[in-house]
Write a protein that holds these residues in place. Structure first.
Motif, PDB file in Angstrom:
ATOM      1  N   PRO A 107       0.657  -1.319   0.100  1.00 34.29           N
ATOM      2  CA  PRO A 107       0.076   0.014   0.144  1.00 34.29           C
ATOM      3  C   PRO A 107       0.982   1.611   0.043  1.00 34.29           C
ATOM      4  N   HIS A 108       0.153   1.857  -0.501  1.00 35.41           N
ATOM      5  CA  HIS A 108       1.264   3.357  -0.446  1.00 35.41           C
ATOM      6  C   HIS A 108       0.688   4.183   1.116  1.00 35.41           C
ATOM      7  N   LEU A 109       2.255   4.640   1.091  1.00 39.33           N
ATOM      8  CA  LEU A 109       2.101   5.161   2.478  1.00 39.33           C
ATOM      9  C   LEU A 109       1.310   6.710   3.502  1.00 39.33           C
ATOM     10  N   ASP A 110       0.282   6.233   3.982  1.00 38.44           N
ATOM     11  CA  ASP A 110      -0.933   6.972   4.630  1.00 38.44           C
ATOM     12  C   ASP A 110      -0.226   7.480   5.931  1.00 38.44           C
ATOM     13  N   VAL A 111      -1.408   8.519   6.044  1.00 35.55           N
ATOM     14  CA  VAL A 111      -1.157   9.404   7.006  1.00 35.55           C
ATOM     15  C   VAL A 111      -0.712   8.310   8.470  1.00 35.55           C
ATOM     16  N   ALA A 112      -1.753   7.263   8.869  1.00 31.15           N
ATOM     17  CA  ALA A 112      -1.460   6.486   9.641  1.00 31.15           C
ATOM     18  C   ALA A 112      -0.182   5.553  10.022  1.00 31.15           C
ATOM     19  N   ALA A 113       0.505   5.087   8.868  1.00 30.67           N
ATOM     20  CA  ALA A 113       1.093   4.412   8.179  1.00 30.67           C
ATOM     21  C   ALA A 113       2.555   5.527   8.902  1.00 30.67           C
ATOM     22  N   ALA A 114       2.546   6.558   8.311  1.00 31.14           N
ATOM     23  CA  ALA A 114       3.736   7.949   8.153  1.00 31.14           C
ATOM     24  C   ALA A 114       4.097   8.087   9.663  1.00 31.14           C
ATOM     25  N   SER A 115       2.566   8.064  10.482  1.00 29.66           N
ATOM     26  CA  SER A 115       2.959   8.858  11.651  1.00 29.66           C
ATOM     27  C   SER A 115       2.858   7.946  13.131  1.00 29.66           C
ATOM     28  N   ALA A 116       3.091   7.009  12.473  1.00 27.53           N
ATOM     29  CA  ALA A 116       3.366   5.647  13.547  1.00 27.53           C
ATOM     30  C   ALA A 116       5.023   5.270  13.610  1.00 27.53           C
ATOM     31  N   GLY A 117       5.710   5.234  11.892  1.00 29.73           N
ATOM     32  CA  GLY A 117       7.077   5.066  11.825  1.00 29.73           C
ATOM     33  C   GLY A 117       7.072   3.582  12.121  1.00 29.73           C
ATOM     34  N   ALA A 118       8.098   3.649  12.513  1.00 29.57           N
ATOM     35  CA  ALA A 118       8.658   1.813  13.234  1.00 29.57           C
ATOM     36  C   ALA A 118       8.003   1.268  14.025  1.00 29.57           C
ATOM     37  N   ASP A 119       6.729   1.748  14.577  1.00 25.69           N
ATOM     38  CA  ASP A 119       5.093   1.226  15.333  1.00 25.69           C
ATOM     39  C   ASP A 119       4.264   0.636  14.450  1.00 25.69           C
ATOM     40  N   ASP A 120       4.281   0.939  12.896  1.00 25.56           N
ATOM     41  CA  ASP A 120       2.834   0.196  12.058  1.00 25.56           C
ATOM     42  C   ASP A 120       4.047  -0.959  12.368  1.00 25.56           C
ATOM     43  N   ALA A 121       2.819  -2.254  11.391  1.00 29.14           N
ATOM     44  CA  ALA A 121       3.614  -3.260  11.826  1.00 29.14           C
ATOM     45  C   ALA A 121       3.869  -3.795  10.696  1.00 29.14           C
ATOM     46  N   LEU A 122       3.400  -3.914   9.265  1.00 28.36           N
ATOM     47  CA  LEU A 122       4.532  -3.631   7.656  1.00 28.36           C
ATOM     48  C   LEU A 122       5.567  -3.055   8.086  1.00 28.36           C
ATOM     49  N   ARG A 123       4.968  -1.257   8.474  1.00 30.42           N
ATOM     50  CA  ARG A 123       6.643  -0.763   8.366  1.00 30.42           C
ATOM     51  C   ARG A 123       7.920  -1.208   9.064  1.00 30.42           C
ATOM     52  N   ALA A 124       7.308  -1.802  10.003  1.00 31.52           N
ATOM     53  CA  ALA A 124       8.247  -2.222  11.185  1.00 31.52           C
ATOM     54  C   ALA A 124       8.786  -3.817  10.435  1.00 31.52           C
ATOM     55  N   GLU A 125       7.938  -4.362   9.484  1.00 33.21           N
ATOM     56  CA  GLU A 125       8.516  -6.053   9.218  1.00 33.21           C
ATOM     57  C   GLU A 125       8.815  -5.932   7.876  1.00 33.21           C
ATOM     58  N   LEU A 126       9.575  -4.934   7.003  1.00 33.85           N
ATOM     59  CA  LEU A 126       9.535  -4.051   6.110  1.00 33.85           C
ATOM     60  C   LEU A 126      11.428  -3.521   6.416  1.00 33.85           C
ATOM     61  N   ALA A 127      11.102  -2.756   8.001  1.00 32.54           N
ATOM     62  CA  ALA A 127      12.621  -2.162   8.025  1.00 32.54           C
ATOM     63  C   ALA A 127      12.928  -3.360   8.709  1.00 32.54           C
ATOM     64  N   ALA A 128      13.013  -4.429   9.583  1.00 37.09           N
ATOM     65  CA  ALA A 128      14.000  -5.445   9.712  1.00 37.09           C
ATOM     66  C   ALA A 128      14.038  -6.927   8.573  1.00 37.09           C
ATOM     67  N   GLU A 129      13.289  -7.096   7.547  1.00 34.96           N
ATOM     68  CA  GLU A 129      13.586  -7.434   6.232  1.00 34.96           C
ATOM     69  C   GLU A 129      15.088  -6.481   5.771  1.00 34.96           C
ATOM     70  N   LEU A 130      14.722  -5.090   6.276  1.00 35.27           N
ATOM     71  CA  LEU A 130      16.031  -4.920   5.234  1.00 35.27           C
ATOM     72  C   LEU A 130      17.541  -4.918   6.512  1.00 35.27           C
ATOM     73  N   ALA A 131      17.504  -4.391   7.087  1.00 39.06           N
ATOM     74  CA  ALA A 131      17.768  -4.530   8.118  1.00 39.06           C
ATOM     75  C   ALA A 131      18.364  -5.738   8.098  1.00 39.06           C
TER      76      ALA A 131
END
Length: 204
Positions: free
Chosen positions: A49-73
């Protein structure tokens, strides 16, 4: 065990130059790292999904963003297929970048978790946008990817650039077919060698 994160974004599942070259890179990588792990995301088949206000505001607390960031790290190296669409990257790849780049978590930090990670970007394009060509100023794939990956994540970036991929299909580009074939052959050679060299560097 070395981990390669492999991202494809070309719309077409078959006949894609970027997909063909990333596949050659992975093959060479696995020959050097038969016990290695490849984590694969096909952003065309499974778009984010495109980044929305909820995910942008949550940052690493957003489940999908945290999953992707962990995969990258967790990746020792990253391979991205980035064909040129309308002079820039596919929107699906931009969505991945927007989701995975989290300022204060893995981006805009002096020594973030992705700093120093090697990214190899296969930047295929139907024409030529190389320095000195008439459309040099229209090139927004390499310019953008180099800036965002180094500037935001502190990563190292290398490019493989298959050019003139439309030449075999466009009569008006017929005279460019030999150059297209040479560019394609060079891209496959670079993919095999760069994957081998990178695998050896990581294993050292």
């Amino acid at each position: 065990m070395a981990t390669l994160l492999h991202i494809d974004s070309a719309v077409f599942p078959q006949g894609s130059a970027s997909r063909d070259v990333t596949a050659a890179f992975v093959k060479s990588w696995l020959e050097e790292h038969p016990e290695g792990k490849v984590v694969y995301r096909d952003l065309a088949a499974n778009p984010l999904p495109h980044l929305d206000v909820a995910a942008a505001s949550a940052g690493a607390d957003d489940a999908l963003r945290a999953e992707l960031a962990a995969e990258l790290a967790a990746a020792d190296a990253v391979l991205i297929g980035a064909p040129m669409y309308n002079f820039t990257i596919p929107s699906t790849l931009k969505a991945w970048l927007d989701q995975v780049i989290i300022v204060g978590h893995n981006a805009a930090l002096p020594d973030g978790p992705v700093a120093g990670t090697q990214f190899t970007v296969v930047a295929s394009r139907g024409g030529s946008y190389a320095p000195g060509t008439p459309r040099e100023s229209f090139e927004f794939v390499q310019n953008y990817m180099e800036k965002v990956l180094t500037g935001m994540l502190g990563a190292e970036v290398d490019f493989i650039v298959p050019e003139l991929t439309l030449a075999p299909m466009r009569p008006e580009m017929a005279e460019l077919v030999p150059l297209a074939e040479a560019s394609r052959a060079k891209a496959f050679e670079e993919a095999a060698q760069k994957a081998k060299d990178l695998a050896a560097r990581i294993a050292a």
